[in-house]
Each structure stands twice: as C-alpha cells, then as structure tokens.
Design an enzyme around this catalytic site. Structure first.
Site, PDB file in Angstrom:
ATOM      1  N   PHE A 141     -13.690 -20.393   6.043  1.00 24.35           N
ATOM      2  CA  PHE A 141     -14.277 -20.557   7.103  1.00 24.35           C
ATOM      3  C   PHE A 141     -14.007 -22.469   6.981  1.00 24.35           C
ATOM      4  O   PHE A 141     -14.483 -22.896   6.570  1.00 24.35           O
ATOM      5  CB  PHE A 141     -15.423 -20.889   6.438  1.00 24.35           C
ATOM      6  N   ASP A 226     -10.223 -28.509   2.945  1.00 29.69           N
ATOM      7  CA  ASP A 226     -11.046 -28.230   3.591  1.00 29.69           C
ATOM      8  C   ASP A 226     -12.514 -28.232   2.664  1.00 29.69           C
ATOM      9  O   ASP A 226     -12.374 -28.011   1.812  1.00 29.69           O
ATOM     10  CB  ASP A 226     -11.499 -27.209   4.311  1.00 29.69           C
ATOM     11  N   LYS A 255     -20.545 -32.770   6.177  1.00 29.83           N
ATOM     12  CA  LYS A 255     -21.561 -32.085   5.661  1.00 29.83           C
ATOM     13  C   LYS A 255     -23.008 -33.441   4.674  1.00 29.83           C
ATOM     14  O   LYS A 255     -23.098 -34.213   5.639  1.00 29.83           O
ATOM     15  CB  LYS A 255     -21.603 -30.671   4.396  1.00 29.83           C
TER      16      LYS A 255
END
Ligand SMILES: Cc1ncc(COP(=O)(O)O)c(C=O)c1O
Length: 416
Positions: A141, A226, A255
């Site tokens: 993702f 990532d 995040k």
C-alpha cells in the site's frame, strides 16, 4: 440522540462516503486515552492509524506547535525557514547522511515525489523511455493519489481508476526470487514497504530487503523504501530498514513524523537526491513551519525519553500478551515494536474491533482476519496489559456470540 450519534448523523449527511460512517466520534485525548463526544473513554491502541507517536496532548508537541504558530505559521516554498532546514538535517542524519529532502503533506505525496524521482532516474538512464518500469508488491500500500495508487498492490483499489501510470509489475511480497526475476534493465525503481502495513502487518523473511537492494544494484534501478507507516520509531528502530543493514536510494515518511500534524517527507540519497531539479516538483504547504516544528518535537521527545527502547520492551510485552490470549479465534501475532497484528482463525476482525470498542479499546480490523494494534509510542507496560485484557475479553465475547462469522466489511474497505 446522544452527542456522538448526532455527530455521526451530520457526517452521514455531508461527507463523501469514502470511509462509511466511522463508529466513534472522537472529541479529545490525553496520552493514550481518548474520549468520545458523549464522554466515553477508550484506550487508544491505533493512534489515528499509526500516527499519534507521542499520544494525545503531549506537552512537547503542544509547546512546539503553539510557539511556531505564534512565530510564523506559514511561509510557502518561496522562503527558507529554520524549522524546515533543521528537520531536514535531522532526518538526513538519522538516515545515515548523504541525503536531500523534499517535504510534503502526507504519505501519498511522499510516494508521488519518489515516483517522479524514479521517472527522472529512468529517463536519465534511457532518454528513449526504455526504463520506466516499477516493481512493487502484491498487497503493498502506497497511497490513494493516482501515482501512489498505481504502486498499490490491491487490484480492487486500482481498477476503478484505470488507466493508471505504469508500467508497474507486482510480485508476491517476501519472495526474493520473484523480485529478482521482475527487476530488469527496464526497471526504474522498486517500491517496497519494510513490512506490509495495510496488508496486515506482515514482515518479510530475513534478507528480503537485502535481496531487493542486490537486485536493484544489478539492474541499475533505485530502491525506494516506503517507511510511511514503519518509520519514526514504530518498530523500535528509527526506521525499520536499519535493522536489515540496507541502504535505500529513497525513503518516504509521513504518519508518525508530525505526531498528528500533517507532514510527509521524501528523502533521496546520493545522485537520486538531485534528480528533481528546480521547477520539477513543489508543494505550497509541504514543509510548513508548524508541521516541521511538530516533527522536531516528535524526534526530540523520542530521543530524550528513550522511546525506541521503550517501544521494543513494551512491544515485546504486548506481543507476548496478545499471543497468550486463550481463544480459538486467535491464530497468532505478527509484527515488531508497537506495530502488531492479532491474526485470527476466522474472518471476524471487524466483529473483534467492535467488541474491543465495547471493552474500551480502539484497534483496527486491517484485514478480514487480522486486527492491527499500533498505539502511541508512549504506551506504558500497564496500558499494554490493559489492552491485552480488553482484547481477551472481546475475543471471549465473540466466541460466545451468535454473530461470529459475520462478514468483515470495515476490513474489506481498508482503513487508509
Ligand atoms: C506504507 C504506506 N504508504 C503510504 C500511505 C499513504 O499515506 P497517506 O494516507 O498519508 O497518504 C500509507 C497509509 O496508510 C501507508 O501505510
């Protein structure tokens, strides 16, 4: 109608239905506790999807953000400012040096920047356009914007928006041989998460990232890691890849970086750090002084309070507690640090998430058969124990309930 019900009804009337209607109307938080609009208290074991690194209302974050808003809230990229430069220097240092930073606002934007770097790398190596391919992982993702979505390994998320940028080749996550076979002289970059996050907190086998590094080196492709979900202490290291002894060409972050303030970063090393030249990329808000001040407060607090060691210790305790839940519904536990999946024997994660809420704990059904636990990094041992006890009670409630086996719509929709 309660205050929380009223908020949910107003949400229903005015918001696009991209998330369904969230079950809880959050009003405020302190540390690892939050309260809904009716004053119901929850232990927050999901931290706004692995974001609120310092928990809620941390004095260091409050002070840094308040001070920066009062000093200079915004400047745009027309001007330089101290918090942005200090944060870039700090991130490059934590990542081992030799890097350059592009600041943006979230994880998808960080991956968009990385994808444009990959394009420039491919076009520089082969101006004829023969090196534009990307290799990414099934169940990986990377975000919802069209570029990031093109790298996301879930066909159901991609297909409604086809055609997407490409070509992207998807390989099974963790299979080094499949990765080696897919990376060729037509590959500009490999995009990987060090552990699948939205895919269900799935770590790869040892040596997988090193195999990816070797495949990229052999083919002349960039390795993009990532770390949007795995970075900034989540696994008990500053960045998850550091435990693997691998040096990526590009790292993407978001995040936990801002501790709840929106900020993303794309950090590129060596020649990759200069591939995007003046005028080729930008963001009005990216690297906003307030978000940078927040991120500096997050990094300072992690360092000052020894949170990496705490994440490792409390994370082990949490994992042992979760693994010890005596229930036929529990298959086991995956993950590292304060980033775990309670893996179930049946696809009842959404039911368990709801039962956990009734027991006073917020978690997330990340997959139909996996519940994600990603609390603030400040979680104490006592809070971990309380969370385990609540999840055990929730599993016991489900075992006794006739609803076991009901389908897991929240998990199927995904959370990010
Ligand atoms: C690994 C990873 N990359 C990228 C993203 C996208 O981040 P954002 O939702 O901030 O755009 C996420 C979000 O869950 C993620 O887990």
């Amino acid at each position: 109608m309660t205050a929380a019900e009223a908020l949910r009804a107003r949400w229903d009337a005015v918001m696009m239905p991209t998330y369904g209607t969230p079950a809880v109307a959050i009003a405020r938080g302190t540390g690892c506790r939050v309260w809904d609009a009716d004053g119901v208290e929850y232990l927050d074991l999901i931290a706004g999807i692995a974001v609120s690194a310092l928990g809620h209302g941390h004095p260091a974050l409050v002070e840094a953000v308040g001070r920066q808003v009062a000093t200079l809230a915004h400047s745009s990229n027309l001007f330089v400012h101290e918090p942005g430069i200090a944060l870039a220097e700090r991130l490059v240092g934590l990542l081992g040096g030799g890097g350059r930073v592009f600041f943006c606002n979230d994880g998808a934007e960080a991956n968009e920047a990385a994808l444009k770097i990959a394009r420039r790398h491919g076009r520089t190596a082969d101006p004829g356009g023969g090196r534009l391919g990307v290799v990414a992982a099934e169940d990986g993702f990377h975000g919802r914007t069209l570029g990031a979505l093109s790298l996301t390994g879930t066909p159901a998320k991609r297909e409604p928006f086809a055609p997407l940028p490409g070509p992207v080749t998807f390989v099974p996550y963790g299979d080094a041989a499949a990765l080696r076979a897919a990376v060729t002289e037509r590959t500009a970059a490999v995009f990987l998460e060090p552990t699948l996050g939205e895919g269900g907190v799935v770590p790869p086998p040892p040596g997988y990232l090193a195999a990816a590094r070797a495949a990229c080196d052999a083919a002349g492709a960039l390795l993009v890691l990532d770390e949007v979900q795995s970075g900034i202490g989540r696994t008990g290291a500053w960045f998850a890849h550091q435990g693997e002894g691998v040096r990526p060409d590009v790292v993407t972050l978001a995040k936990g970086l801002g501790g709840g303030l929106p900020i993303g970063a794309c950090v590129a090393f060596g020649a990759a750090g200069s591939l995007l030249t003046a005028g080729q990329h930008g963001s009005t808000f990216g690297g906003n002084p307030v978000a940078c001040a927040a991120a500096l407060a997050v990094l300072d607090t992690i360092e000052r309070d020894g949170l990496l060691a705490s994440v490792r210790a409390v994370g082990e305790r949490l994992a042992a507690g979760l693994a010890g839940i005596d229930s036929p519904l529990v298959r086991g536990v995956r993950g590292s640090g304060l980033w775990r999946a309670l893996v179930l024997t049946r696809p009842v994660a959404a039911d368990l998430e709801a039962a956990a809420r009734r027991a006073g704990v917020l978690v997330n059904a990340v997959r139909p058969d996996a519940v994600r636990v990603a609390p603030p990094l400040v979680l104490s041992a006592a809070e971990a124990d309380r969370g385990v006890a609540a999840l055990a009670a929730a599993a016991a409630e489900l075992e006794g309930a006739a609803t076991v086996g009901a389908s897991s719509t929240v998990a199927e929709k995904g959370s990010s």
